[in-house]
Write an enzyme that holds these catalytic residues in place. Structure first.
Site, PDB file in Angstrom:
ATOM      1  N   TYR A   1      -8.288   1.002   4.948  1.00  0.00           N
ATOM      2  CA  TYR A   1      -7.263   1.864   4.380  1.00  0.00           C
ATOM      3  C   TYR A   1      -7.842   2.722   3.254  1.00  0.00           C
ATOM      4  CZ  TYR A   1      -4.358  -0.939   7.405  1.00  0.00           C
ATOM      5  OH  TYR A   1      -3.840  -1.559   8.512  1.00  0.00           O
TER       6      TYR A   1
ATOM      7  N   ARG B   1      -8.054  -6.687  -3.350  1.00  0.00           N
ATOM      8  CA  ARG B   1      -8.488  -7.202  -2.048  1.00  0.00           C
ATOM      9  C   ARG B   1      -9.573  -6.305  -1.463  1.00  0.00           C
ATOM     10  NH1 ARG B   1      -5.378  -9.011   3.581  1.00  0.00           N
ATOM     11  NH2 ARG B   1      -6.230 -11.107   3.520  1.00  0.00           N
TER      12      ARG B   1
ATOM     13  N   GLY C   1      -2.985 -17.306   6.750  1.00  0.00           N
ATOM     14  CA  GLY C   1      -2.053 -16.310   7.247  1.00  0.00           C
ATOM     15  C   GLY C   1      -1.187 -16.821   8.369  1.00  0.00           C
ATOM     16  N   ARG C   2      -1.747 -16.806   9.582  1.00  0.00           N
ATOM     17  CA  ARG C   2      -0.951 -17.183  10.757  1.00  0.00           C
ATOM     18  C   ARG C   2      -0.407 -18.601  10.675  1.00  0.00           C
ATOM     19  NH1 ARG C   2      -5.043 -14.677  15.359  1.00  0.00           N
ATOM     20  NH2 ARG C   2      -5.299 -12.650  14.329  1.00  0.00           N
TER      21      ARG C   2
ATOM     22  N   GLN D   1       1.448  -6.729  -2.680  1.00  0.00           N
ATOM     23  CA  GLN D   1       0.247  -5.994  -2.291  1.00  0.00           C
ATOM     24  C   GLN D   1       0.563  -4.501  -2.207  1.00  0.00           C
ATOM     25  OE1 GLN D   1      -1.710  -5.854   1.746  1.00  0.00           O
ATOM     26  NE2 GLN D   1      -3.212  -7.145   0.714  1.00  0.00           N
TER      27      GLN D   1
END
Length: 370
Positions: free
Chosen positions: A188, A235, A324-325, A101
């Site tokens: 971002y 993304r 993810g987690r 990424q």
């Protein structure tokens, strides 16, 4: 088998995946210092989790200017490229695929992190937003500091950023990655250009929706031209507004961008969906419209259960499901889903951004070790 779609092989624009589980990008802050260099500890971490069909790495800055948090890895130096080779080799040996990424944080930074004033589409500070450093505290915890006011980017800055993404993509391929994911989400730099509340420019990169998507499209085209469209993913986070990113026009803007990305024939769009308990759900009509607009793979990530992921796959609204987690704490997550086994939980929140420690990173047990 209960989850036939999740465990089905999938061809991602020419890249064969062993299942439809995707390990989502998660910042863990374990890069070696100085130099933000990937290392053997990170290689062990990713190798453990190569039970996923495909891994998207933690966000990786394309330049020192693009860095917003301490101890995150880069992809702009020779030492960083060599460090990433440890990781791609380890993942490939375990039969998985891995994309890097590519990241530029824009205004979400502080000179305390990288020694530089942040840059952004407009000189607007992100309200109620912090980044972290490691200040030598004995317990190793991250210390959060407020972001600083950014400098508005000029034409030369924009050209430089595009070149940094392209070089980062080339470096990723040199390091052995199967492709790259351009980070256009979560407040971002690219997301800052997309949104009317953070982008107040009056040139060709601001004003209209068509202008606000220009940087995303130019970076995507340049990267696809450099390494191949089948190795280029994007993304986006249309329903996430933290880091002072609430824009009433974002859904129309994202759909306009999706249409242009479809023309570029990039490999996928990865939807970053909110993962907290009372987060907004993505409406089905948005998913249907995105599927009608974008012909290649669509990925959904955001606290999905296997049942929810299986249903989205069965309905052909998405093609891969990101976790993810659950991969963070369960390196063998697909096997645990398949056998309906108990899941590990996060052992200590202090280890999420551990700054170099194995505890809470590579010591989560596989089921056989319990």
């Amino acid at each position: 088998m209960k989850y036939q779609q999740l465990f089905q092989e999938y061809k991602l624009n020419g890249t064969q995946l062993k299942n439809r589980f995707l390990m989502a990008p998660m910042t863990r802050s374990r890069a070696s210092q100085p130099g933000d260099i990937p290392n053997t500890l990170m290689a062990e971490y990713y190798a453990q989790r190569s039970t996923a069909g495909i891994i998207i790495t933690e966000a990786t800055q394309v330049s020192l200017q693009g860095k917003g948090y301490a101890n995150t890895p880069g992809i702009y130096s020779k030492e960083q490229i060599e460090g990433w080779k440890l990781i791609t080799d380890a993942v490939h040996k375990n039969g998985s695929k891995i994309f890097l990424q590519l990241w530029h944080v824009g205004r979400v930074s502080s000179s305390k992190v990288n020694g530089l004033q942040p840059i952004a589409p407009s000189a607007l500070i992100a309200q109620n937003t912090s980044v972290y450093i490691f200040d030598g505290a004995l317990n190793g915890d991250a210390t959060f500091v407020p972001v600083e006011e950014p400098r508005e980017m000029n034409a030369a800055d924009i050209k430089t950023v595009i070149e940094e993404f392209v070089q980062g993509a080339r470096n990723a391929i040199e390091a052995g990655f199967d492709g790259v994911e351009i980070h256009g989400a979560n407040g971002y730099l690219i997301d800052q250009f997309l949104r009317s509340n953070s982008n107040k420019r009056s040139d060709e990169y601001g004003g209209t929706k068509e202008n606000r998507i220009r940087l995303l499209i130019e970076i995507s085209k340049a990267v696809a031209d450099a390494i191949g469209k089948g190795k280029t993913g994007i993304r986006l986070s249309p329903f996430i507004s933290f880091k002072d990113m609430n824009d009433p026009e974002i859904l129309e803007t994202i759909m306009l961008a999706a249409a242009e990305l479809n023309k570029l024939d990039v490999a996928y769009i990865h939807l970053c969906e909110a993962d907290w308990d009372d987060a907004p759900q993505i409406p089905i009509d948005f998913r249907i419209k995105l599927r009608d607009t974008f012909k290649n793979a669509i990925i959904a990530t955001g606290n999905k259960t296997p049942d929810e992921g299986e249903k989205l796959l069965q309905d052909h609204l998405v093609d891969l499901i990101g976790f993810g987690r659950k991969f963070l704490t369960n390196p063998d997550y697909p096997a645990r889903v398949q056998q309906n086994l108990i899941l590990n939980e996060i052992s200590d929140n202090h280890t999420l951004f551990g700054g170099g420690k194995a505890r809470g990173y590579t010591d989560y047990p596989f089921f056989e070790a319990n």
